[in-house]
Motif scaffolding. Sequence first.
Motif, short mmCIF file in Angstrom:
data_model
loop_
_atom_site.label_atom_id
_atom_site.label_comp_id
_atom_site.label_asym_id
_atom_site.label_seq_id
_atom_site.Cartn_x
_atom_site.Cartn_y
_atom_site.Cartn_z
N TYR A 62 28.71 22.95 58.29
CA TYR A 62 27.28 23.19 58.51
C TYR A 62 26.96 22.96 59.98
O TYR A 62 27.39 21.97 60.58
CB TYR A 62 26.44 22.26 57.63
N GLU A 63 26.20 23.89 60.55
CA GLU A 63 25.88 23.84 61.97
C GLU A 63 24.40 23.53 62.18
O GLU A 63 23.53 24.19 61.61
CB GLU A 63 26.22 25.17 62.65
N ALA A 64 24.14 22.50 62.98
CA ALA A 64 22.77 22.14 63.36
C ALA A 64 22.58 22.44 64.84
O ALA A 64 23.51 22.32 65.63
CB ALA A 64 22.50 20.67 63.08
N LYS A 65 21.36 22.86 65.21
CA LYS A 65 21.08 23.26 66.59
C LYS A 65 19.78 22.65 67.09
O LYS A 65 18.91 22.28 66.30
CB LYS A 65 20.98 24.79 66.70
N VAL A 66 19.68 22.59 68.40
CA VAL A 66 18.42 22.21 69.06
C VAL A 66 18.31 23.02 70.34
O VAL A 66 19.31 23.27 71.02
CB VAL A 66 18.37 20.70 69.36
N SER A 67 17.11 23.49 70.65
CA SER A 67 16.86 24.28 71.85
C SER A 67 15.92 23.52 72.78
O SER A 67 14.85 23.08 72.35
CB SER A 67 16.26 25.65 71.49
N PHE A 309 11.78 17.66 79.45
CA PHE A 309 12.49 18.55 78.54
C PHE A 309 11.56 18.91 77.38
O PHE A 309 11.19 18.05 76.58
CB PHE A 309 13.76 17.87 78.01
N LYS A 310 11.22 20.18 77.29
CA LYS A 310 10.40 20.66 76.19
C LYS A 310 11.32 21.10 75.05
O LYS A 310 12.23 21.91 75.25
CB LYS A 310 9.53 21.83 76.64
N VAL A 311 11.08 20.59 73.88
CA VAL A 311 11.87 20.95 72.71
C VAL A 311 11.28 22.23 72.11
O VAL A 311 10.20 22.22 71.54
CB VAL A 311 11.89 19.82 71.67
N LEU A 312 11.99 23.34 72.27
CA LEU A 312 11.52 24.61 71.72
C LEU A 312 11.78 24.69 70.22
O LEU A 312 10.94 25.15 69.46
CB LEU A 312 12.22 25.78 72.43
N GLU A 313 12.97 24.29 69.81
CA GLU A 313 13.33 24.29 68.40
C GLU A 313 13.96 22.95 68.07
O GLU A 313 15.07 22.66 68.51
CB GLU A 313 14.31 25.42 68.10
N PRO A 314 13.27 22.09 67.34
CA PRO A 314 13.81 20.76 67.05
C PRO A 314 15.02 20.83 66.12
O PRO A 314 15.32 21.86 65.51
CB PRO A 314 12.64 20.03 66.39
N VAL A 315 15.69 19.70 65.99
CA VAL A 315 16.87 19.62 65.13
C VAL A 315 16.43 19.71 63.67
O VAL A 315 15.50 19.03 63.24
CB VAL A 315 17.63 18.29 65.37
N LYS A 316 17.12 20.57 62.93
CA LYS A 316 16.86 20.72 61.50
C LYS A 316 18.16 20.53 60.73
O LYS A 316 19.23 20.91 61.19
CB LYS A 316 16.27 22.10 61.20
N VAL A 317 18.03 19.96 59.54
CA VAL A 317 19.21 19.82 58.68
C VAL A 317 19.57 21.20 58.13
O VAL A 317 18.74 21.85 57.49
CB VAL A 317 18.92 18.85 57.51
N PRO A 318 20.77 21.70 58.42
CA PRO A 318 21.13 23.04 57.93
C PRO A 318 21.26 23.07 56.41
O PRO A 318 21.78 22.13 55.80
CB PRO A 318 22.48 23.30 58.61
N LEU A 319 20.76 24.15 55.82
CA LEU A 319 20.82 24.31 54.37
C LEU A 319 21.97 25.21 53.93
O LEU A 319 22.54 25.02 52.86
CB LEU A 319 19.50 24.89 53.85
N ALA A 320 22.30 26.19 54.77
CA ALA A 320 23.38 27.12 54.44
C ALA A 320 24.60 26.81 55.30
O ALA A 320 24.47 26.36 56.45
CB ALA A 320 22.94 28.57 54.66
#
Length: 362
Positions: A62-67, A309-320
């Motif tokens: 499972y891959e988690a990301k942050v932008s 640092f502006k968080v554009l897309e916060p960390v989310k727990v991946p579901l797939a």
Amino acid sequence: MISHPEKKPQVADSKERSFDASEIRFTDIILFVGKYIKMLMLIAILALIGGVLYSYTLPKKYEAKVSLLPEYGTSKRGSFSLLGAGLNGDGAEKLQPDLYPTIMQSSPFGEYLLKQPVVDQENKSYKTLLDFMKAQAKPGLLSGLFSSSSSSKTPKKEIKLNKEGILSYSRQEQSNIAGAISLLSAEVDQKSGVIEISAETIDPFVSAIVVEAAQKYLIDYVEDYRSSKASQRESLLADRVKEAKARLRTAEYALQSYRDQNRNVFSNIAKIEEQRLQAEYVLSESLYSDLVRRYEQAKVNVKEERPVFKVLEPVKVPLAKSSPKRLRIGLIWGFLGGFFTLLYIIIFKEKVIQKIVSGANE
């Protein structure tokens, strides 16, 4: 007399059978493909199915990301294009965003990750990421064959160098650090300046926690790097302010004490000494006021130097799951199966290379 005319046609036949690669026509290629197309398709399909079946033996990840979008807080330093060139608004050299992924490939970062507490999707807590990695590690298929031979040999004792500024790891520690670093990847979009950090593990909760820890480490590292010079100046001025304050108190105490002791004295020598103490007090007060002003300005500069640092897309727990990609693995296996089958036909079945070599020799 009859034997001679019989040998000449045999020589002519052998020359006709000699293979010339320059005489290959497009129709020959079509005939060759048509002859073996069923074999190629059958093996390619079987290899594709084998690749898909093999993908089921691989663990799900499972891959988690942050932008993130880095920028300076003041208008003077608000251009990301200047950051990309390694310069701020005043022309001072700064840490380039291109180097941010390199920060997350360092050994100190690997150590930092291994010490982070994590929780898996079954709500089981681990004191460190290292404990989670050890719990999920599975022995290889060949480990049992070599376990008896390896256990009989006493492991060589590794001696570490204990010196400040030099990192000394054992082989196992180096392997653990490399394993932690390999969980993460970071990319910087040169056009938009967006930094994307991603982590892929076998547990979605752990992936999200690792990405969040990497985000915090990167922000703290960049802030410390960019504000280190201003922070040093602030610290230096803080020490000077303390010294100037002590000097001012000493000068004020000396002046007031002298005035109390010489209240009714009207000699010129007493006046000269009082003037000297008065001048020392005025100088100390002026120096203290100037240092306090510069110290307050230095504290403001520290805050200005720290990037936002502006968080554009916060960390989310991946579901797939992100891998394994079964179709991609199947297509790769199918392509490789068809490719190696084609090589087998050309080299061993049709013996094209052997014919080319023999034709060249003739």
